[in-house]
Write a protein that holds these residues in place. Structure first.
Motif, mmCIF file in Angstrom:
data_model
loop_
_atom_site.group_PDB
_atom_site.id
_atom_site.type_symbol
_atom_site.label_atom_id
_atom_site.label_comp_id
_atom_site.label_asym_id
_atom_site.label_seq_id
_atom_site.Cartn_x
_atom_site.Cartn_y
_atom_site.Cartn_z
ATOM 1 N N ARG A 187 0.805 -1.219 0.000
ATOM 2 C CA ARG A 187 0.000 0.000 0.000
ATOM 3 C C ARG A 187 0.838 1.270 0.000
ATOM 4 N N ILE A 188 2.159 1.151 0.077
ATOM 5 C CA ILE A 188 2.984 2.363 0.152
ATOM 6 C C ILE A 188 3.078 3.111 -1.187
ATOM 7 N N PRO A 189 3.339 2.541 -2.333
ATOM 8 C CA PRO A 189 3.671 1.151 -2.646
ATOM 9 C C PRO A 189 5.182 0.933 -2.655
ATOM 10 N N SER A 190 5.560 -0.333 -2.690
ATOM 11 C CA SER A 190 6.958 -0.704 -2.822
ATOM 12 C C SER A 190 7.286 -0.945 -4.291
ATOM 13 N N PRO A 191 8.559 -0.990 -4.656
ATOM 14 C CA PRO A 191 8.927 -1.252 -6.056
ATOM 15 C C PRO A 191 8.557 -2.664 -6.485
ATOM 16 N N LEU A 192 8.527 -2.863 -7.789
ATOM 17 C CA LEU A 192 8.214 -4.166 -8.357
ATOM 18 C C LEU A 192 9.496 -4.934 -8.652
ATOM 19 N N VAL A 193 9.387 -6.269 -8.572
ATOM 20 C CA VAL A 193 10.510 -7.142 -8.878
ATOM 21 C C VAL A 193 10.004 -8.311 -9.719
ATOM 22 N N THR A 194 10.931 -8.955 -10.423
ATOM 23 C CA THR A 194 10.611 -10.169 -11.160
ATOM 24 C C THR A 194 10.966 -11.373 -10.303
ATOM 25 N N VAL A 195 10.000 -12.273 -10.134
ATOM 26 C CA VAL A 195 10.170 -13.441 -9.263
ATOM 27 C C VAL A 195 10.109 -14.702 -10.114
ATOM 28 N N GLY A 196 11.107 -15.574 -9.971
ATOM 29 C CA GLY A 196 11.109 -16.843 -10.672
ATOM 30 C C GLY A 196 10.672 -17.977 -9.775
ATOM 31 N N ARG A 197 9.999 -18.981 -10.367
ATOM 32 C CA ARG A 197 9.507 -20.124 -9.588
ATOM 33 C C ARG A 197 9.073 -21.234 -10.542
ATOM 34 N N PRO A 198 8.965 -22.466 -10.040
ATOM 35 C CA PRO A 198 8.442 -23.541 -10.874
ATOM 36 C C PRO A 198 6.927 -23.411 -11.006
ATOM 37 N N GLY A 199 6.424 -23.684 -12.192
ATOM 38 C CA GLY A 199 4.983 -23.645 -12.428
ATOM 39 C C GLY A 199 4.500 -24.942 -13.045
ATOM 40 N N PRO A 200 3.200 -25.098 -13.209
ATOM 41 C CA PRO A 200 2.662 -26.335 -13.793
ATOM 42 C C PRO A 200 3.202 -26.639 -15.177
ATOM 43 N N GLY A 201 3.544 -25.584 -15.925
ATOM 44 C CA GLY A 201 4.060 -25.788 -17.271
ATOM 45 C C GLY A 201 5.552 -25.619 -17.389
ATOM 46 N N GLU A 252 1.909 1.005 7.605
ATOM 47 C CA GLU A 252 1.830 1.874 6.418
ATOM 48 C C GLU A 252 2.515 3.211 6.683
ATOM 49 N N GLY A 253 2.189 3.843 7.794
ATOM 50 C CA GLY A 253 2.806 5.118 8.104
ATOM 51 C C GLY A 253 4.270 4.993 8.450
ATOM 52 N N TRP A 254 4.603 3.961 9.225
ATOM 53 C CA TRP A 254 5.987 3.804 9.673
ATOM 54 C C TRP A 254 6.927 3.538 8.506
ATOM 55 N N LEU A 255 6.551 2.623 7.623
ATOM 56 C CA LEU A 255 7.425 2.278 6.502
ATOM 57 C C LEU A 255 7.580 3.450 5.544
ATOM 58 N N ALA A 256 6.518 4.227 5.353
ATOM 59 C CA ALA A 256 6.608 5.387 4.476
ATOM 60 C C ALA A 256 7.604 6.409 5.014
ATOM 61 N N ARG A 257 7.731 6.483 6.339
ATOM 62 C CA ARG A 257 8.656 7.454 6.944
ATOM 63 C C ARG A 257 10.077 6.920 7.073
ATOM 64 N N HIS A 258 10.225 5.618 7.295
ATOM 65 C CA HIS A 258 11.524 5.081 7.701
ATOM 66 C C HIS A 258 12.240 4.272 6.629
ATOM 67 N N ARG A 259 11.561 3.936 5.545
ATOM 68 C CA ARG A 259 12.227 3.216 4.463
ATOM 69 C C ARG A 259 12.356 4.123 3.248
ATOM 70 N N PRO A 260 13.540 4.202 2.660
ATOM 71 C CA PRO A 260 13.681 4.996 1.438
ATOM 72 C C PRO A 260 12.928 4.358 0.296
ATOM 73 N N ARG A 261 12.338 5.179 -0.556
ATOM 74 C CA ARG A 261 11.677 4.668 -1.754
ATOM 75 C C ARG A 261 12.697 4.453 -2.838
ATOM 76 N N ALA A 262 12.259 3.779 -3.901
ATOM 77 C CA ALA A 262 13.173 3.514 -5.022
ATOM 78 C C ALA A 262 13.743 4.832 -5.556
ATOM 79 N N GLY A 263 15.063 4.889 -5.708
ATOM 80 C CA GLY A 263 15.701 6.069 -6.237
ATOM 81 C C GLY A 263 16.103 7.082 -5.183
ATOM 82 N N GLU A 264 15.626 6.909 -3.934
ATOM 83 C CA GLU A 264 15.993 7.822 -2.855
ATOM 84 C C GLU A 264 17.258 7.326 -2.172
ATOM 85 N N PRO A 265 18.059 8.228 -1.597
ATOM 86 C CA PRO A 265 19.270 7.783 -0.879
ATOM 87 C C PRO A 265 18.896 7.042 0.387
#
Length: 266
Positions: A187-201, A252-265
């Motif tokens: 909900r902050i939101p956080s950045p997106l990542v690509t995740v690999g895993r085994p699937g049915p196919g 939600e409030g704590w992470l927005a204040r204490h974690r840098p967002r993507a691209g921030e120092p």
């Protein structure tokens, strides 16, 4: 050398049941439990006794929910404890069994969740890496609809538990294990990542929200300072009890204040 005697306290199903009641676990509620068996002391009956005690306190109308994660169903290129040799990566991806909610064991969440996963009548959600297992009359409601591209967000059991008024039980576990905080990351939101895993196919990749338990201990410390958290003891373990919704809103409030967002120092 002789084997040393077990260290106490001696914990039984009956003593644990009484202590959980004293801590405020209520009959009929829906409880998301994060647990550490070893923190309790010497438990007569092990994880089975703990699960029975939890179900005793919740009663026939209560529902027990646990994380049933399978972090090993992931890209070997990301493994670090221990790492996989790079020359193995391709073969691992090609032969890794796909997730099966009925038989894939939990990984990294402890023996109590694995015991719940295999409990008679237990149901398990569909996400191949961050599933939840549940026992009780609201189990199907909790686990249904867990989207395969939503580890711990709005289309996961966490959002269901929030809406249902469920509470979190930390039974010898720290705030670093509190999955409810991850819902806030969506909900902050956080950045997106690509995740690999085994699937049915075969091997598959999906785009997901980046999640991390980094600084969850500090987040939990402040949450406990600023919000009502029931504290107690069960055996030798510390117990914490609080609503899922309170944990998510605070995070939600704590992470927005204490974690840098993507691209921030940092």
């Amino acid at each position: 050398m002789p084997t040393p005697p077990p260290t106490g306290p001696l914990v039984t199903r009956d003593t644990l049941r009484g202590q959980l009641r004293d801590c405020g676990v209520r009959p009929g509620e829906t409880l998301l439990a994060h647990s550490s068996l070893s923190s309790l002391g010497w438990v007569n009956g092990g994880a089975v006794a703990v699960v029975r005690a939890l179900l005793d306190v919740l009663g026939p109308d209560g529902t027990l929910v646990v994380p049933a994660q399978t972090a090993d169903l992931s890209d070997p290129a990301t493994w670090s404890n221990p790492p996989a040799p790079e020359e193995w990566w391709s073969a691992i991806r090609d032969t890794m069994p796909a997730y099966d909610p009925l038989i894939t064991p939990t990984r990294g969440v402890g023996v109590i969740p694995e015991t719940v996963r295999t409990w008679p009548g237990a149901l398990r959600s569909a996400h191949p890496q961050t599933s939840f297992a549940a026992v009780g009359p609201r189990a199907a409601e909790v686990i249904e609809g867990h989207a395969p591209d939503c580890r711990l967000g709005e289309r996961s059991p966490l959002a269901k538990l929030e809406d249902m008024g469920a509470r979190v039980l930390l039974l010898g576990a720290g705030y670093d294990a509190c999955t409810s905080f991850h819902l806030a990351e969506y909900r902050i939101p956080s950045p997106l990542v690509t995740v690999g895993r085994p699937g049915p196919g075969g091997w598959e990749t999906v785009t997901e929200v980046s999640i991390s338990s980094d600084r969850f201990d500090a987040l939990g410390h402040d949450f406990e300072r600023d919000r009502p958290v029931v504290r107690g003891r069960a055996g030798a373990a510390d117990v914490r009890l609080f609503p899922v919704a309170d944990a998510v809103a605070y995070a939600e409030g704590w992470l927005a204040r204490h974690r840098p967002r993507a691209g921030e120092p940092e």
